[in-house]
Motif scaffolding. Structure first.
Motif, PDB file in Angstrom:
ATOM      1  N   GLY A  57      38.441  67.283 -71.598  1.00 41.18           N
ATOM      2  CA  GLY A  57      38.641  66.285 -72.637  1.00 41.18           C
ATOM      3  C   GLY A  57      37.406  65.576 -73.149  1.00 41.18           C
ATOM      4  N   TYR A  58      36.296  65.630 -72.444  1.00 46.33           N
ATOM      5  CA  TYR A  58      35.109  64.912 -72.884  1.00 46.33           C
ATOM      6  C   TYR A  58      33.869  65.600 -72.315  1.00 46.33           C
ATOM      7  CZ  TYR A  58      34.883  62.899 -68.160  1.00 46.33           C
ATOM      8  OH  TYR A  58      34.792  62.731 -66.803  1.00 46.33           O
ATOM      9  N   ASP A  59      32.763  65.422 -73.016  1.00 45.98           N
ATOM     10  CA  ASP A  59      31.480  65.925 -72.554  1.00 45.98           C
ATOM     11  C   ASP A  59      30.687  64.748 -72.023  1.00 45.98           C
ATOM     12  OD1 ASP A  59      29.153  67.793 -72.409  1.00 45.98           O
ATOM     13  OD2 ASP A  59      28.371  66.407 -73.921  1.00 45.98           O
ATOM     14  N   LEU A  60      30.281  64.798 -70.752  1.00 49.51           N
ATOM     15  CA  LEU A  60      29.639  63.666 -70.113  1.00 49.51           C
ATOM     16  C   LEU A  60      28.339  63.296 -70.813  1.00 49.51           C
ATOM     17  CD1 LEU A  60      29.680  61.605 -67.856  1.00 49.51           C
ATOM     18  CD2 LEU A  60      28.569  63.278 -66.360  1.00 49.51           C
ATOM     19  N   GLY A  61      27.560  64.298 -71.232  1.00 52.84           N
ATOM     20  CA  GLY A  61      26.319  64.002 -71.922  1.00 52.84           C
ATOM     21  C   GLY A  61      26.545  63.253 -73.221  1.00 52.84           C
ATOM     22  N   THR A  62      27.589  63.632 -73.939  1.00 53.05           N
ATOM     23  CA  THR A  62      27.911  62.957 -75.198  1.00 53.05           C
ATOM     24  C   THR A  62      28.348  61.518 -74.950  1.00 53.05           C
ATOM     25  OG1 THR A  62      28.564  65.072 -76.192  1.00 53.05           O
ATOM     26  CG2 THR A  62      29.358  63.058 -77.263  1.00 53.05           C
ATOM     27  N   VAL A  63      29.179  61.310 -73.921  1.00 49.82           N
ATOM     28  CA  VAL A  63      29.668  59.969 -73.618  1.00 49.82           C
ATOM     29  C   VAL A  63      28.523  59.086 -73.140  1.00 49.82           C
ATOM     30  CG1 VAL A  63      31.273  58.636 -72.202  1.00 49.82           C
ATOM     31  CG2 VAL A  63      31.962  60.850 -73.089  1.00 49.82           C
ATOM     32  N   LEU A  64      27.628  59.631 -72.322  1.00 50.72           N
ATOM     33  CA  LEU A  64      26.505  58.843 -71.827  1.00 50.72           C
ATOM     34  C   LEU A  64      25.533  58.480 -72.947  1.00 50.72           C
ATOM     35  CD1 LEU A  64      25.745  60.615 -68.428  1.00 50.72           C
ATOM     36  CD2 LEU A  64      26.371  58.212 -68.725  1.00 50.72           C
ATOM     37  N   ALA A  65      25.391  59.365 -73.928  1.00 50.05           N
ATOM     38  CA  ALA A  65      24.480  59.085 -75.037  1.00 50.05           C
ATOM     39  C   ALA A  65      24.911  57.841 -75.810  1.00 50.05           C
ATOM     40  CB  ALA A  65      24.410  60.291 -75.971  1.00 50.05           C
ATOM     41  N   ALA A  66      26.206  57.544 -75.782  1.00 51.22           N
ATOM     42  CA  ALA A  66      26.723  56.367 -76.486  1.00 51.22           C
ATOM     43  C   ALA A  66      26.974  55.193 -75.547  1.00 51.22           C
ATOM     44  CB  ALA A  66      28.022  56.737 -77.218  1.00 51.22           C
ATOM     45  N   ALA A  67      26.575  55.325 -74.267  1.00 54.53           N
ATOM     46  CA  ALA A  67      26.863  54.275 -73.282  1.00 54.53           C
ATOM     47  C   ALA A  67      26.036  53.028 -73.554  1.00 54.53           C
ATOM     48  CB  ALA A  67      26.581  54.802 -71.876  1.00 54.53           C
ATOM     49  N   ASP A  68      26.587  51.886 -73.160  1.00 51.08           N
ATOM     50  CA  ASP A  68      25.963  50.581 -73.411  1.00 51.08           C
ATOM     51  C   ASP A  68      25.819  49.824 -72.093  1.00 51.08           C
ATOM     52  OD1 ASP A  68      25.070  48.163 -74.351  1.00 51.08           O
ATOM     53  OD2 ASP A  68      26.950  47.618 -75.348  1.00 51.08           O
ATOM     54  N   PRO A  69      24.588  49.577 -71.628  1.00 50.46           N
ATOM     55  CA  PRO A  69      24.412  48.840 -70.369  1.00 50.46           C
ATOM     56  C   PRO A  69      25.036  47.450 -70.404  1.00 50.46           C
ATOM     57  CG  PRO A  69      22.354  49.896 -71.021  1.00 50.46           C
ATOM     58  CD  PRO A  69      23.300  50.048 -72.170  1.00 50.46           C
ATOM     59  N   ALA A  70      25.014  46.791 -71.570  1.00 50.98           N
ATOM     60  CA  ALA A  70      25.608  45.456 -71.663  1.00 50.98           C
ATOM     61  C   ALA A  70      27.113  45.511 -71.426  1.00 50.98           C
ATOM     62  CB  ALA A  70      25.302  44.841 -73.027  1.00 50.98           C
ATOM     63  N   ALA A  71      27.764  46.550 -71.959  1.00 49.94           N
ATOM     64  CA  ALA A  71      29.196  46.720 -71.705  1.00 49.94           C
ATOM     65  C   ALA A  71      29.428  47.045 -70.239  1.00 49.94           C
ATOM     66  CB  ALA A  71      29.761  47.822 -72.598  1.00 49.94           C
ATOM     67  N   GLY A  72      28.511  47.807 -69.647  1.00 53.46           N
ATOM     68  CA  GLY A  72      28.641  48.121 -68.230  1.00 53.46           C
ATOM     69  C   GLY A  72      28.497  46.902 -67.353  1.00 53.46           C
ATOM     70  N   GLU A  73      27.643  45.956 -67.763  1.00 52.69           N
ATOM     71  CA  GLU A  73      27.474  44.723 -66.984  1.00 52.69           C
ATOM     72  C   GLU A  73      28.772  43.924 -66.938  1.00 52.69           C
ATOM     73  OE1 GLU A  73      24.459  40.847 -66.778  1.00 52.69           O
ATOM     74  OE2 GLU A  73      24.457  42.177 -68.529  1.00 52.69           O
TER      75      GLU A  73
END
Length: 235
Positions: A57-73
């Protein structure tokens, strides 16, 4: 008196025997003591099982490319009851997580006592391994002491990993998968009026012998004996 009583009692006993015999006979005839049921008592409605494994259902590289550290915090706020993430921070119920990405799984961390489920797992915390761990710790390492249920959304897991990388570094993200090549539409029409397409010669170019031979087959004017001839100098 006794004779009448005995007679009456005999008739009552006889009537009871007749009633009992009739009951037995009717039960045998109508199977009253063994009621029959239809072969199928109902039917099963099929449906999707809960907690099924998540498809790719998803490509990890694609999802990580759009990841946001602030949202992760913000997501990591639910982890602070057990973990610290600042450099040199103490271990708590769980280990300090500074510099976790790229580290060996279940090793080190200032003497934190990992369960055998993690200490014996082997490997390093790659993004693929961390993604599987954050999705379901108990499924990733059965027997782990970590009670966290996991994060079901790939985007949330990617944001956490981006936040972990921002605190202590880590390996480069895996490259996003290349987009699938789009197939051309079937039945594409050819523009016969385009240069070089069609029977006639292209204007401004020298016609080949084949084009010259076939040029008369196109919609081109044909000279006739009745064609007007002009004289030089006349309008």
């Amino acid at each position: 008196m006794n004779d009448n009583f005995n007679t009456a009692a005999g008739w009552v006993l006889f009537a009871g025997i007749i009633a009992l015999g009739s009951s037995i006979a009717s039960s045998l005839y109508f199977h009253a003591d063994k009621p029959e049921h239809s072969e199928e008592m109902g039917y099963f409605i099929e449906g999707e099982a809960e907690g099924g494994a998540e498809g790719p259902g998803y490509d990890l590289g694609t999802v990580l490319a759009a990841a946001d550290p602030a949202a992760g915090e913000k997501i990591f706020a639910k982890c602070t009851a057990c973990h610290t993430i600042n450099q040199g921070g103490p271990n708590g119920i769980g280990p300090n997580l500074y510099g976790t990405m790229g580290e060996p799984i279940g090793q080190g961390k200032g003497g934190f006592a990992f369960s055998s489920a993690l200490s014996g797992h082997g490997g390093t915390w790659t993004y693929e391994e961390m993604d599987a761990w954050l999705k379901s710790p108990k499924a990733y390492a059965p027997g782990t002491k970590m009670s966290f249920a996991g994060l079901s959304k790939p985007e949330d897991r990617a944001n956490i990993m981006a936040y972990l990388k921002a605190n202590g570094g880590g390996p480069d993200y895996p490259a996003p998968a290349a987009p699938a090549a789009e197939e051309g539409a079937e039945g594409d029409q050819v523009d016969v009026d385009a240069p070089g397409v069609g029977p006639g010669a292209v204007e401004g170019t020298n016609a080949s012998p084949a084009q010259a031979a076939g040029a008369m087959g196109g919609d081109q004017p044909v000279a006739s004996d009745q064609a007007a001839t002009g004289n030089a100098g006349q309008e």
